[in-house]
Design a protein around this motif. Sequence first.
Motif, PDB file in Angstrom:
ATOM      1  N   HIS A  76       0.805  -1.260  -0.130  1.00 42.58           N
ATOM      2  CA  HIS A  76      -0.085   0.174   0.043  1.00 42.58           C
ATOM      3  C   HIS A  76       0.725   1.374  -0.007  1.00 42.58           C
ATOM      4  O   HIS A  76       0.380   2.352  -0.515  1.00 42.58           O
ATOM      5  N   TRP A  77       2.196   1.309   0.553  1.00 44.03           N
ATOM      6  CA  TRP A  77       2.725   2.333   0.659  1.00 44.03           C
ATOM      7  C   TRP A  77       3.258   2.665  -0.840  1.00 44.03           C
ATOM      8  O   TRP A  77       3.801   3.906  -0.854  1.00 44.03           O
ATOM      9  N   LEU A  78       3.199   2.025  -1.722  1.00 44.88           N
ATOM     10  CA  LEU A  78       3.527   2.211  -3.266  1.00 44.88           C
ATOM     11  C   LEU A  78       2.435   2.696  -4.111  1.00 44.88           C
ATOM     12  O   LEU A  78       2.635   2.800  -5.281  1.00 44.88           O
ATOM     13  N   ARG A  79       1.574   2.782  -3.579  1.00 46.44           N
ATOM     14  CA  ARG A  79       0.065   3.012  -4.363  1.00 46.44           C
ATOM     15  C   ARG A  79       0.186   4.490  -4.809  1.00 46.44           C
ATOM     16  O   ARG A  79      -0.635   4.746  -5.875  1.00 46.44           O
ATOM     17  N   THR A  80       0.787   5.605  -4.143  1.00 49.79           N
ATOM     18  CA  THR A  80       0.493   6.834  -4.548  1.00 49.79           C
ATOM     19  C   THR A  80       1.296   7.162  -5.677  1.00 49.79           C
ATOM     20  O   THR A  80       2.780   6.801  -5.494  1.00 49.79           O
ATOM     21  N   GLU A  81       1.186   7.889  -6.537  1.00 47.55           N
ATOM     22  CA  GLU A  81       1.976   8.318  -7.497  1.00 47.55           C
ATOM     23  C   GLU A  81       3.071   9.313  -6.881  1.00 47.55           C
ATOM     24  O   GLU A  81       4.202   9.011  -7.558  1.00 47.55           O
ATOM     25  N   ARG A  82       2.856  10.220  -5.974  1.00 47.93           N
ATOM     26  CA  ARG A  82       4.045  10.713  -5.332  1.00 47.93           C
ATOM     27  C   ARG A  82       4.931  10.080  -4.685  1.00 47.93           C
ATOM     28  O   ARG A  82       6.066  10.283  -4.702  1.00 47.93           O
ATOM     29  N   THR A  83       4.778   8.927  -4.168  1.00 46.47           N
ATOM     30  CA  THR A  83       5.532   8.148  -3.533  1.00 46.47           C
ATOM     31  C   THR A  83       6.738   7.531  -4.624  1.00 46.47           C
ATOM     32  O   THR A  83       7.962   7.326  -4.462  1.00 46.47           O
ATOM     33  N   ARG A  84       5.670   6.764  -5.627  1.00 45.07           N
ATOM     34  CA  ARG A  84       6.654   6.307  -6.596  1.00 45.07           C
ATOM     35  C   ARG A  84       7.604   7.442  -7.317  1.00 45.07           C
ATOM     36  O   ARG A  84       8.501   7.054  -7.783  1.00 45.07           O
TER      37      ARG A  84
END
Length: 346
Positions: free
Chosen positions: A271-279
């Motif tokens: 779930h921590w990779l689900r945002t475009e900002r994080t990736r």
Amino acid sequence: MATLDLDHTLSRIRFRAVPLGASGQRPPWHGPLLINAGLMAALVVVSVLAMLVDDRELLGESVWLEPAEFGFGFALYGVTLAWMLRLPHRGRRATWWLGTVFAVAGIADVAFIAVQAARGTFGHFNTATDPINQLGQQVFTSGVPALFFANLVLALIISWQRLTDRPTRIALKAGLWLALTGMLLGYLMGYTGAQLVRQSDGTVVGLMAGHTVRPGAPADAARDGAGSAMPITHWSTTAGDLRVPHFIGLHGIQVLLVLAVALATLGTRYHWLRTERTRAALLGVAALGYCGLLTLVLWQALRGQPLTGPDLATAGATSVLAVFVAGAITAVYRRSREAPTTVANP
């Protein structure tokens, strides 16, 4: 609970920028670049088969190794550029012509390398006075700058545009500039000094430069091929080899794009990779880390040190780079864990 629409994300990575025209069809792929890639792939196959039946060597390598390596590199890069030019961007007519210049110049340059391999002699830096070699060196003189400047203008045009989602955008733009740096580093080979080497028939020929750096080597002595080499790449294991930073820079764009797709795929499980900002943040860290790696292997090669034999200074710098990348990834991870999980709108 928030979810990630992976199909939508990957479709944007692969096909976004291909706006539908009046006929409802996506714009075609860049034809010259695909022809370039197809010819280069065919050259790889031919070169590999030739290695099995032709035992001639140059500096301890098959005469067909160089055409195989160049064919592989150009095929991969040509497909990457062809895909990139399908993305929606301003200046499409200019970028089409720039892609065409790259495709034509690449075919001309690699064709000469293949011809020289068939003749059992060197393509690059060859000072032989026979007509075929002299003509081929003129091809290099015009073709190599054309490849570089076509990519430079492409990078300048693309760097100011959005193109696609943020992670892929970072991978593309950073990768283009890494590739340009890799091309530029190829010019450093021209300052390694002249050397006398043997062609496949045993006759001596002069090269105005080479790939390796051997501090203290006698003038005109053969540096390339003087010592052991790594398998497949044949990078030197006894001297600094400028082909290492050249290769790493050129293929940074493929590494970063593969990472962008991998992160999008992993986002369906973590779930921590689900945002475009994080990736996007992770791609930024990867791009910085890759720049650090490129700088490190260049520094190593210029000091006459093989990739496989780092000294304490190189090992220390590598450790610092690894700590920086690990720390940055940890910071991104902690920030994403603390933030609410949302999916960026397309």
